[in-house]
Design a protein around this motif. Structure first.
Motif, PDB file in Angstrom:
ATOM      1  N   ALA A  16      -3.929   2.646  -4.902  1.00 22.40           N
ATOM      2  CA  ALA A  16      -3.950   3.342  -6.209  1.00 22.40           C
ATOM      3  C   ALA A  16      -4.626   2.633  -7.339  1.00 22.40           C
ATOM      4  O   ALA A  16      -4.721   1.128  -7.384  1.00 22.40           O
ATOM      5  N   PRO A  17      -5.008   3.244  -8.450  1.00 24.05           N
ATOM      6  CA  PRO A  17      -5.636   2.818  -9.545  1.00 24.05           C
ATOM      7  C   PRO A  17      -4.810   1.904 -10.085  1.00 24.05           C
ATOM      8  O   PRO A  17      -3.614   2.173 -10.364  1.00 24.05           O
ATOM      9  N   GLY A  18      -5.198   0.707 -10.446  1.00 30.97           N
ATOM     10  CA  GLY A  18      -4.464  -0.371 -11.248  1.00 30.97           C
ATOM     11  C   GLY A  18      -3.723  -1.100 -10.368  1.00 30.97           C
ATOM     12  O   GLY A  18      -2.916  -1.959 -10.961  1.00 30.97           O
ATOM     13  N   LYS A  19      -3.639  -1.134  -9.172  1.00 32.83           N
ATOM     14  CA  LYS A  19      -2.833  -1.677  -8.276  1.00 32.83           C
ATOM     15  C   LYS A  19      -3.725  -2.388  -7.109  1.00 32.83           C
ATOM     16  O   LYS A  19      -4.959  -1.943  -6.873  1.00 32.83           O
ATOM     17  N   GLU A  20      -2.941  -3.389  -6.499  1.00 30.07           N
ATOM     18  CA  GLU A  20      -3.696  -4.197  -5.475  1.00 30.07           C
ATOM     19  C   GLU A  20      -3.678  -3.442  -4.058  1.00 30.07           C
ATOM     20  O   GLU A  20      -2.782  -2.532  -4.097  1.00 30.07           O
ATOM     21  N   ARG A  21      -4.645  -3.846  -3.365  1.00 32.93           N
ATOM     22  CA  ARG A  21      -4.667  -2.975  -2.043  1.00 32.93           C
ATOM     23  C   ARG A  21      -3.466  -3.511  -1.348  1.00 32.93           C
ATOM     24  O   ARG A  21      -3.064  -4.584  -1.081  1.00 32.93           O
ATOM     25  N   GLU A  22      -2.574  -2.478  -0.579  1.00 29.86           N
ATOM     26  CA  GLU A  22      -1.336  -2.849  -0.175  1.00 29.86           C
ATOM     27  C   GLU A  22      -1.472  -2.602   1.294  1.00 29.86           C
ATOM     28  O   GLU A  22      -1.699  -1.392   1.693  1.00 29.86           O
ATOM     29  N   GLY A  23      -0.636  -3.311   2.066  1.00 30.01           N
ATOM     30  CA  GLY A  23      -0.459  -3.103   3.546  1.00 30.01           C
ATOM     31  C   GLY A  23       0.831  -2.100   3.688  1.00 30.01           C
ATOM     32  O   GLY A  23       1.709  -2.202   3.247  1.00 30.01           O
ATOM     33  N   VAL A  24       0.472  -1.065   4.571  1.00 30.72           N
ATOM     34  CA  VAL A  24       1.351  -0.051   4.824  1.00 30.72           C
ATOM     35  C   VAL A  24       1.904  -0.304   6.250  1.00 30.72           C
ATOM     36  O   VAL A  24       3.382  -0.335   6.182  1.00 30.72           O
TER      37      VAL A  24
END
Length: 122
Positions: A40-48
């Motif tokens: 998401a904008p402003g966030k790091e890429r996150e493992g789901v």
């Protein structure tokens, strides 16, 4: 090089459900891990979520109990069933693959799809 293509994103209301799919090609029976990431904008890429050739599954803390990862019989299609969606789930969702064991860091993955947008209102 594994080729990946995501689909199934869209706009839904809070509490709704959505199923993402990721079609893969160029992958053999060798050990592998396929996973879903989001950013998401402003966030790091996150493992789901991730799943390996033995169908061992890992989930990110924020989606446990709500999301389910699975593969089809031929393991050519990866799915992410998303239930009880929340506004904080809004992000671009990416399918990724790597050889060997699963990992939570996006930098460990070598193949990526183009992404599919998920937007959860309210």
């Amino acid at each position: 090089q594994v080729q990946l293509a995501e689909s199934g994103g869209g706009s839904v209301q809070e509490g709704g459900s959505l199923r993402l799919s990721c079609e893969s090609s160029g992958r053999t029976y060798a050990k592998y891990c396929m996973g879903w990431f989001r950013q998401a904008p402003g966030k790091e890429r996150e493992g789901v979520a991730g799943i390996d050739a033995d169908e061992r599954i890992m989930y990110g803390e924020s989606v446990k109990g709500r999301f389910t990862i699975s593969q089809d019989n031929d393991k050519n299609v990866l799915y992410l069933q998303m239930d009880n969606l929340k506004p904080e789930d809004t992000a671009m969702y990416y399918c990724a693959a790597r050889s060997g064991n699963c990992a939570s860091a996006p930098t460990a993955f070598t193949s990526w799809g183009q992404g599919t947008q998920v937007t959860v209102s309210s």
